[in-house]
Design a protein around this motif. Sequence first.
Motif, PDB file in Angstrom:
ATOM      1  N   ALA A  27      -5.352   8.189   3.768  1.00  0.00           N
ATOM      2  CA  ALA A  27      -6.435   7.439   4.726  1.00  0.00           C
ATOM      3  C   ALA A  27      -6.440   8.987   5.342  1.00  0.00           C
ATOM      4  CB  ALA A  27      -6.009   7.157   5.740  1.00  0.00           C
ATOM      5  N   GLU A  28      -7.867   9.282   6.469  1.00  0.00           N
ATOM      6  CA  GLU A  28      -7.832  10.484   6.900  1.00  0.00           C
ATOM      7  C   GLU A  28      -9.344   9.899   7.648  1.00  0.00           C
ATOM      8  OE1 GLU A  28      -8.697  14.389   4.371  1.00  0.00           O
ATOM      9  OE2 GLU A  28     -10.755  13.991   4.721  1.00  0.00           O
ATOM     10  N   GLY A  29      -8.932  10.781   9.208  1.00  0.00           N
ATOM     11  CA  GLY A  29      -9.251  10.886  10.192  1.00  0.00           C
ATOM     12  C   GLY A  29      -8.850  10.999  11.821  1.00  0.00           C
ATOM     13  N   SER A  30      -8.921  10.258  12.692  1.00  0.00           N
ATOM     14  CA  SER A  30      -7.975  10.754  14.038  1.00  0.00           C
ATOM     15  C   SER A  30      -7.206  10.271  13.857  1.00  0.00           C
ATOM     16  CB  SER A  30      -9.468  10.394  15.242  1.00  0.00           C
ATOM     17  OG  SER A  30      -9.520   8.844  14.605  1.00  0.00           O
ATOM     18  N   ILE A  31      -6.154  10.425  14.506  1.00  0.00           N
ATOM     19  CA  ILE A  31      -5.003   9.769  14.458  1.00  0.00           C
ATOM     20  C   ILE A  31      -4.700   7.940  14.703  1.00  0.00           C
ATOM     21  CG2 ILE A  31      -4.367  11.095  17.361  1.00  0.00           C
ATOM     22  CD1 ILE A  31      -2.222  10.324  14.125  1.00  0.00           C
ATOM     23  N   ASP A  32      -5.890   7.977  15.981  1.00  0.00           N
ATOM     24  CA  ASP A  32      -6.042   6.791  16.142  1.00  0.00           C
ATOM     25  C   ASP A  32      -6.450   5.393  15.180  1.00  0.00           C
ATOM     26  OD1 ASP A  32      -4.592   6.444  18.540  1.00  0.00           O
ATOM     27  OD2 ASP A  32      -6.511   6.722  19.703  1.00  0.00           O
ATOM     28  N   PHE A  33      -7.709   6.607  14.276  1.00  0.00           N
ATOM     29  CA  PHE A  33      -7.649   5.885  12.862  1.00  0.00           C
ATOM     30  C   PHE A  33      -6.888   5.481  11.660  1.00  0.00           C
ATOM     31  CE2 PHE A  33      -9.785   5.905   9.090  1.00  0.00           C
ATOM     32  CZ  PHE A  33     -10.545   5.115   8.945  1.00  0.00           C
ATOM     33  N   VAL A  34      -6.065   6.936  11.966  1.00  0.00           N
ATOM     34  CA  VAL A  34      -4.803   6.669  11.084  1.00  0.00           C
ATOM     35  C   VAL A  34      -4.455   5.858  11.149  1.00  0.00           C
ATOM     36  CG1 VAL A  34      -3.296   7.804   9.431  1.00  0.00           C
ATOM     37  CG2 VAL A  34      -5.770   9.258   9.920  1.00  0.00           C
ATOM     38  N   SER A  35      -3.937   5.433  11.771  1.00  0.00           N
ATOM     39  CA  SER A  35      -2.345   4.642  12.857  1.00  0.00           C
ATOM     40  C   SER A  35      -2.539   3.586  12.734  1.00  0.00           C
ATOM     41  CB  SER A  35      -2.111   5.360  13.602  1.00  0.00           C
ATOM     42  OG  SER A  35      -1.694   6.433  14.358  1.00  0.00           O
ATOM     43  N   ASN A  36      -4.229   3.237  12.693  1.00  0.00           N
ATOM     44  CA  ASN A  36      -3.867   1.865  12.418  1.00  0.00           C
ATOM     45  C   ASN A  36      -4.873   1.681  10.905  1.00  0.00           C
ATOM     46  OD1 ASN A  36      -4.015   1.075  15.515  1.00  0.00           O
ATOM     47  ND2 ASN A  36      -5.784   2.076  15.720  1.00  0.00           N
ATOM     48  N   ASP A  37      -4.786   1.949  10.206  1.00  0.00           N
ATOM     49  CA  ASP A  37      -4.874   1.642   8.886  1.00  0.00           C
ATOM     50  C   ASP A  37      -3.476   0.928   7.994  1.00  0.00           C
ATOM     51  OD1 ASP A  37      -4.819   2.368   5.549  1.00  0.00           O
ATOM     52  OD2 ASP A  37      -6.716   3.815   6.406  1.00  0.00           O
ATOM     53  N   PRO A  38      -4.029   0.040   7.749  1.00  0.00           N
ATOM     54  CA  PRO A  38      -2.801  -0.803   7.220  1.00  0.00           C
ATOM     55  C   PRO A  38      -2.266  -0.464   6.224  1.00  0.00           C
ATOM     56  CG  PRO A  38      -5.001  -2.308   7.042  1.00  0.00           C
ATOM     57  CD  PRO A  38      -5.516  -1.115   7.394  1.00  0.00           C
ATOM     58  N   ALA A  39      -2.686   0.344   5.517  1.00  0.00           N
ATOM     59  CA  ALA A  39      -2.530   0.905   4.337  1.00  0.00           C
ATOM     60  C   ALA A  39      -0.964   2.182   4.915  1.00  0.00           C
ATOM     61  CB  ALA A  39      -2.812   2.350   3.252  1.00  0.00           C
ATOM     62  N   VAL A  40      -1.585   2.984   5.918  1.00  0.00           N
ATOM     63  CA  VAL A  40      -0.780   3.709   6.356  1.00  0.00           C
ATOM     64  C   VAL A  40       0.957   2.543   7.156  1.00  0.00           C
ATOM     65  CG1 VAL A  40      -0.767   5.328   7.981  1.00  0.00           C
ATOM     66  CG2 VAL A  40      -2.645   5.223   6.430  1.00  0.00           C
ATOM     67  N   ILE A  41       0.790   2.548   7.534  1.00  0.00           N
ATOM     68  CA  ILE A  41       1.301   1.710   8.437  1.00  0.00           C
ATOM     69  C   ILE A  41       2.547   1.332   7.252  1.00  0.00           C
ATOM     70  CG2 ILE A  41       2.452  -0.880   9.052  1.00  0.00           C
ATOM     71  CD1 ILE A  41      -1.073  -0.396  11.053  1.00  0.00           C
ATOM     72  N   GLU A  42       1.971   0.087   6.323  1.00  0.00           N
ATOM     73  CA  GLU A  42       3.262  -0.585   5.112  1.00  0.00           C
ATOM     74  C   GLU A  42       3.258   0.763   5.057  1.00  0.00           C
ATOM     75  OE1 GLU A  42       2.601  -2.387   1.121  1.00  0.00           O
ATOM     76  OE2 GLU A  42       0.889  -2.716   2.310  1.00  0.00           O
ATOM     77  N   ASN A  43       3.048   1.868   4.137  1.00  0.00           N
ATOM     78  CA  ASN A  43       3.945   3.275   3.973  1.00  0.00           C
ATOM     79  C   ASN A  43       3.893   4.271   4.309  1.00  0.00           C
ATOM     80  OD1 ASN A  43       2.533   3.924   0.372  1.00  0.00           O
ATOM     81  ND2 ASN A  43       1.549   2.587   1.430  1.00  0.00           N
ATOM     82  N   TYR A  44       3.408   4.465   5.778  1.00  0.00           N
ATOM     83  CA  TYR A  44       4.327   5.148   6.091  1.00  0.00           C
ATOM     84  C   TYR A  44       5.363   4.616   7.545  1.00  0.00           C
ATOM     85  CZ  TYR A  44       4.593  10.003   8.298  1.00  0.00           C
ATOM     86  OH  TYR A  44       5.592  11.181   9.312  1.00  0.00           O
TER      87      TYR A  44
END
Length: 254
Positions: A234-251
Amino acid sequence: MATDMKHYKSNSMLYLDGVSVSFDGFKALNSLSFVVEPGELRAIIGPNGAGKTTMMDIITGKTRPDSGDVFFNGVIDLTKKDEADIAQLGIGRKFQKPTVFESHTVWDNLELALDRKRTVFGTLFYQLSGEDRDRIEDILETVRLTARKDDFAANLSHGQKQWLEIGMLLAQDPKLLLVDEPVAGMTDAETAETAILLRKIAETRSVVVVEHDMGFIRDLGVKVTCLAEGSVLAEGSIDFVSNDPAVIENYLGR
């Protein structure tokens, strides 16, 4: 994506497109693509093993990709250059552990860094020009060490040693600075100051920061690229990235 990437290339400071590399069958980078603009400060996050260090190794010529394009300043193919060439081109890398000359003063550390383009013999007999002195004074101010310039580097705090090392890279006037986990082991006050310092540096050059400290990333307030399994998740602002389900799951969920 491919046509977009080609358009970005000529105007970019750093351009990676479809970069893959495997070690013993393990794909450390898997078609990694991203672009850093001139004068951009970019944060890179991701779990251990996501490919962050391998990415830095490829940009600095330590590792060769199996496939993909890596361009610097729009036109320079980094895959055809070795580490020494790449450093000369203006790419500076700061590793996680600070490596400063402990038995030298802060000023001398910066002077030595400034002198790296000279031979050892030349350095012994070289008198600092007024321009060099001004340069060192400027760097001291940027890295918050003016008051400590005559102190031995050994007597600095861990955070101040990190700043000194960033200063030593600045002395070589890089166009692109790669900074690995700069705030690991820092106090809260030093961490906050480091965000300000890196933003200041990015006014005149491109800076890529790899970091785990999410509070610090939030302080930076810049575009974030999250890597996982060797590619961009994912790529974007910290809020955008932090709310990405894949980012939450992976990281972030770990």
